[in-house]
Motif scaffolding. Structure first.
Motif, PDB file in Angstrom:
ATOM      1  N   HIS A  40      47.364  39.154  23.586  1.00 55.07           N
ATOM      2  CA  HIS A  40      47.402  40.177  22.734  1.00 55.07           C
ATOM      3  C   HIS A  40      47.087  41.382  23.137  1.00 55.07           C
ATOM      4  O   HIS A  40      46.421  41.522  23.436  1.00 55.07           O
ATOM      5  CB  HIS A  40      47.527  40.134  21.352  1.00 55.07           C
ATOM      6  CG  HIS A  40      47.492  38.594  20.822  1.00 55.07           C
ATOM      7  ND1 HIS A  40      47.359  37.155  20.942  1.00 55.07           N
ATOM      8  CD2 HIS A  40      49.031  37.975  20.467  1.00 55.07           C
ATOM      9  CE1 HIS A  40      47.737  35.974  20.692  1.00 55.07           C
ATOM     10  NE2 HIS A  40      48.805  36.875  20.500  1.00 55.07           N
ATOM     11  N   PHE A  41      48.139  42.804  22.270  1.00 57.02           N
ATOM     12  CA  PHE A  41      48.115  43.907  22.434  1.00 57.02           C
ATOM     13  C   PHE A  41      47.251  43.784  21.678  1.00 57.02           C
ATOM     14  O   PHE A  41      47.102  43.827  20.538  1.00 57.02           O
ATOM     15  CB  PHE A  41      49.706  44.423  22.386  1.00 57.02           C
ATOM     16  CG  PHE A  41      50.234  44.246  23.792  1.00 57.02           C
ATOM     17  CD1 PHE A  41      50.531  44.972  25.182  1.00 57.02           C
ATOM     18  CD2 PHE A  41      51.442  43.743  23.414  1.00 57.02           C
ATOM     19  CE1 PHE A  41      50.947  45.075  25.812  1.00 57.02           C
ATOM     20  CE2 PHE A  41      52.475  43.705  24.370  1.00 57.02           C
ATOM     21  CZ  PHE A  41      52.073  44.154  25.734  1.00 57.02           C
ATOM     22  N   TYR A  46      49.436  48.183  21.073  1.00 59.70           N
ATOM     23  CA  TYR A  46      50.740  48.113  20.307  1.00 59.70           C
ATOM     24  C   TYR A  46      51.525  49.979  20.264  1.00 59.70           C
ATOM     25  O   TYR A  46      52.976  49.544  19.601  1.00 59.70           O
ATOM     26  CB  TYR A  46      50.743  47.743  18.989  1.00 59.70           C
ATOM     27  CG  TYR A  46      50.371  45.644  19.390  1.00 59.70           C
ATOM     28  CD1 TYR A  46      51.796  45.350  19.257  1.00 59.70           C
ATOM     29  CD2 TYR A  46      49.330  45.222  18.758  1.00 59.70           C
ATOM     30  CE1 TYR A  46      51.763  43.934  19.460  1.00 59.70           C
ATOM     31  CE2 TYR A  46      49.179  43.654  18.995  1.00 59.70           C
ATOM     32  CZ  TYR A  46      50.469  42.891  18.741  1.00 59.70           C
ATOM     33  OH  TYR A  46      50.786  41.545  18.567  1.00 59.70           O
TER      34      TYR A  46
END
Length: 127
Positions: A40-41, A46
């Motif tokens: 995930h970022f 993001y």
């Protein structure tokens, strides 16, 4: 599905299609863009994706950027164009039929041609 609607549009935003993994100064993956699970970022990642999405929405269909360069440069954030201060869709980008009112469009095949073809088919089939 929604191309005849004047009040709703779905537009593909391809900013992630050709994106490469961000690299650090020694050409290794820059893990500052990713969370602890490396999938995930992170907040930084993001932020980059949000800027790329925003920029894509301000680009006409057919001219959208298909990559993200993962920089900390906030000057790459685009502002709406004063002449076209809206989010681009296929309709306002000049794609498709400009007159999308289906009630005014002519059918592509005249109704009588279908009847003639059906009768000819029956006659040929019976012979």
């Amino acid at each position: 599905r929604y191309e005849n609607r004047e009040d709703f549009a779905v537009v593909m935003q391809p900013f992630f299609r050709n994106t490469l993994l961000p690299l650090d100064s020694i050409s290794r993956p820059d893990l500052s863009f990713f969370a602890a699970d490396c999938f995930h970022f992170s907040v930084r990642g993001y932020a980059e994706m949000a800027m790329a999405l925003w920029n894509n929405m301000l680009e006409p269909v057919g001219e959208k950027q298909t990559y993200n360069n993962f920089t900390l440069n906030r000057s790459k954030l685009k502002c709406p164009n004063p002449e076209k201060p809206f989010l681009f869709t296929q309709r306002n980008s000049g794609f498709g039929n400009s007159d999308l009112n289906s009630e005014k469009t002519e059918p592509s095949v005249p109704y009588w041609a279908v009847i003639v073809a059906a009768i000819a088919g029956v006659l040929l089939g019976s012979l």
